[in-house]
Design a protein around this motif. Structure first.
Motif, PDB file in Angstrom:
ATOM      1  N   THR A  79      24.438 -45.219   7.223  1.00  0.00           N
ATOM      2  CA  THR A  79      24.611 -43.897   6.619  1.00  0.00           C
ATOM      3  C   THR A  79      23.326 -43.360   5.995  1.00  0.00           C
ATOM      4  OG1 THR A  79      25.456 -44.999   4.624  1.00  0.00           O
ATOM      5  CG2 THR A  79      27.077 -44.142   6.189  1.00  0.00           C
ATOM      6  N   ASP A  80      22.315 -44.230   5.862  1.00  0.00           N
ATOM      7  CA  ASP A  80      21.017 -43.774   5.366  1.00  0.00           C
ATOM      8  C   ASP A  80      20.124 -43.251   6.494  1.00  0.00           C
ATOM      9  OD1 ASP A  80      20.721 -46.246   6.564  1.00  0.00           O
ATOM     10  OD2 ASP A  80      19.352 -47.049   5.052  1.00  0.00           O
ATOM     11  N   GLY A 133      19.643 -37.424   8.298  1.00  0.00           N
ATOM     12  CA  GLY A 133      20.535 -36.379   8.793  1.00  0.00           C
ATOM     13  C   GLY A 133      22.014 -36.730   8.779  1.00  0.00           C
ATOM     14  N   VAL A 134      22.367 -38.001   8.599  1.00  0.00           N
ATOM     15  CA  VAL A 134      23.781 -38.386   8.644  1.00  0.00           C
ATOM     16  C   VAL A 134      24.551 -37.753   7.490  1.00  0.00           C
ATOM     17  CG1 VAL A 134      25.395 -40.319   8.399  1.00  0.00           C
ATOM     18  CG2 VAL A 134      23.449 -40.511   9.937  1.00  0.00           C
ATOM     19  N   ALA A 135      24.038 -37.870   6.283  1.00  0.00           N
ATOM     20  CA  ALA A 135      24.746 -37.333   5.119  1.00  0.00           C
ATOM     21  C   ALA A 135      24.957 -35.824   5.233  1.00  0.00           C
ATOM     22  CB  ALA A 135      23.973 -37.666   3.843  1.00  0.00           C
ATOM     23  N   LEU A 165      20.691 -46.633  19.955  1.00  0.00           N
ATOM     24  CA  LEU A 165      20.475 -46.605  18.507  1.00  0.00           C
ATOM     25  C   LEU A 165      20.142 -45.181  18.073  1.00  0.00           C
ATOM     26  CD1 LEU A 165      20.081 -48.073  15.782  1.00  0.00           C
ATOM     27  CD2 LEU A 165      17.677 -48.395  16.439  1.00  0.00           C
ATOM     28  N   VAL A 166      20.937 -44.625  17.191  1.00  0.00           N
ATOM     29  CA  VAL A 166      20.703 -43.276  16.682  1.00  0.00           C
ATOM     30  C   VAL A 166      19.731 -43.350  15.508  1.00  0.00           C
ATOM     31  CG1 VAL A 166      21.761 -41.238  15.637  1.00  0.00           C
ATOM     32  CG2 VAL A 166      22.980 -42.502  17.425  1.00  0.00           C
ATOM     33  N   THR A 181      29.024 -34.339  15.311  1.00  0.00           N
ATOM     34  CA  THR A 181      28.750 -35.776  15.305  1.00  0.00           C
ATOM     35  C   THR A 181      29.693 -36.470  14.334  1.00  0.00           C
ATOM     36  OG1 THR A 181      26.407 -35.425  15.818  1.00  0.00           O
ATOM     37  CG2 THR A 181      27.026 -37.569  14.875  1.00  0.00           C
ATOM     38  N   ALA A 182      30.379 -37.493  14.808  1.00  0.00           N
ATOM     39  CA  ALA A 182      31.252 -38.312  13.950  1.00  0.00           C
ATOM     40  C   ALA A 182      30.617 -39.691  13.817  1.00  0.00           C
ATOM     41  CB  ALA A 182      32.650 -38.411  14.538  1.00  0.00           C
ATOM     42  N   TRP A 183      30.410 -40.131  12.588  1.00  0.00           N
ATOM     43  CA  TRP A 183      29.727 -41.400  12.308  1.00  0.00           C
ATOM     44  C   TRP A 183      30.777 -42.463  11.981  1.00  0.00           C
ATOM     45  CZ3 TRP A 183      24.569 -41.818  13.083  1.00  0.00           C
ATOM     46  CH2 TRP A 183      23.947 -43.021  12.694  1.00  0.00           C
TER      47      TRP A 183
END
Length: 369
Positions: A111-112, A115-117, A211-212, A233-235
């Motif tokens: 999650t780090d 752009g994910v957050a 790997l994203v 995008t769903a993480w």
């Protein structure tokens, strides 16, 4: 009066509350800390996406359960645990304890990632799942969706989103990205083959060793340098240790999970217990982090917390070597995996739905009774 403090409203702590309702804790004070007044059953989230369940059908009312159990509910986030002082710092207070139990689940890996957050959706907590469902329903027919994570959650949600969009238009362009060499790594080959066949038959693409490294509002960057269009995008990656543990002086394994012995107590002897995805068993470190094990740990946790308060002998927990896995494929069927047996059938879906509804009734009826 001794104080038993629970952090988190996970599966095992639901059983602690049920036990307190049926057999009140005499001479002890029970508190539960959670940032959410409602806990949701993760096994039914894909069914919520596809319209099988309403949100209320997979929700546990922690406030009402605490009230029935004679416990105090504190809506706050635990920020730090101090075993030496026997205190927990929340975002608003410092709370002392005589015995502490932790059942907060896990965080998604990565999650780090930049752009994910800001740009990626999740399904935990449930408010994020509701946001994701709403976002999917606003997409246009030409939209591209990337699901990051090829575990059970990623596969189930990819299939559920396909069904959702197929009901509105012909279906979105969906890609599942998994950084490992295979999807469903904890399952057998026969399950992986059936899942792969189901996904590809619907036109859902699979990318392994992907790997994203960055997420933007309409694009994903892979470690290879390749860029993929992603309007949504769903993480949904695998389990990582809760950030709470990094801020606390607790015994942890190399991955940062709370390390417990066979009584589910912290291995350093602190009056701290844990269950579910947030712990690693010292003697069985490869135990999968799935809800099945949290449910099996729950009776042992209940007994040992009561034993700690009353000076009795604890019980030991030995995880079962196999577990029944049922994955919702959003087509009226489910994938079933038990030892060497694998199937994809309507009977498997009926069994999954029956088990999930029975689990919910077990705790929801406590409020109505």
């Amino acid at each position: 009066m001794k104080r038993l403090l629970l952090i988190g409203g996970g599966h095992a702590h639901l059983e602690v509350l049920r036990s307190a309702i049926q057999h009140p804790l005499r001479g002890s004070e029970l508190l539960l800390i959670s940032p959410y007044a409602r806990h949701h059953y993760s096994s039914m989230v894909a069914g919520y996406f596809q319209g099988t369940y309403a949100e209320s059908e997979l929700a546990f009312d922690l406030v009402a359960l605490c009230r029935r159990a004679g416990a105090r509910f504190i809506e706050a986030r635990a920020e730090r645990i101090d075993p030496a002082e026997r205190t927990v710092d929340t975002d608003g207070a410092r709370i002392s304890f005589d015995a502490l139990s932790i059942d907060v689940g896990s965080d998604p890996v990565g999650t780090d990632t930049p752009g994910v957050a800001e740009h990626a959706y999740s399904v935990r907590p449930m408010t994020r799942a509701i946001e994701l469902k709403r976002a999917v329903m606003t997409l246009e027919a030409s939209s591209s969706i990337c699901i990051v994570g090829g575990g059970a959650a990623g596969i189930e949600i990819a299939l559920a989103i396909h069904r959702m969009t197929s009901n509105v238009f012909r279906g979105a362009d969906i890609t599942v990205l998994e950084r490992d060499t295979t999807i469903l790594a904890e399952y057998g080959n026969s399950v992986r083959q059936r899942a792969t066949h189901t996904l590809r038959k619907l036109g859902i693409r699979l990318r392994t060793k992907a790997l994203v490294t960055r997420v933007s509002h309409n694009e994903i960057l892979l470690g290879s340098g390749e860029k993929l269009r992603s309007d949504l995008t769903a993480w949904l990656t695998g389990p990582a240790a809760p950030e709470l543990f990094a801020r606390s002086n607790l015994p942890k394994n190399a991955a940062g999970f709370l390390l417990v012995d066979d009584t589910l107590r912290a291995v350093d002897g602190s009056p701290i217990w844990g269950a579910g995805d947030c712990v690693t068993l010292r003697d069985f470190p490869r135990t999968p982090k799935t809800g099945v094990y949290a449910v099996r740990e729950a009776p042992v946790l209940v007994h040992n917390l009561r034993a700690a308060l009353g000076g009795e002998r604890p019980r030991t927990y030995i995880p079962q070597p196999h577990f029944l896995a049922l994955l919702n494929t959003a087509d009226g069927k489910a994938l079933l995996h038990w030892r060497s047996l694998a199937s994809h059938s309507r009977i498997a879906w009926w069994l999954k739905d029956f088990i999930d509804r029975a689990f919910m009734r077990k705790y929801q009826k406590l409020i109505r009774d």
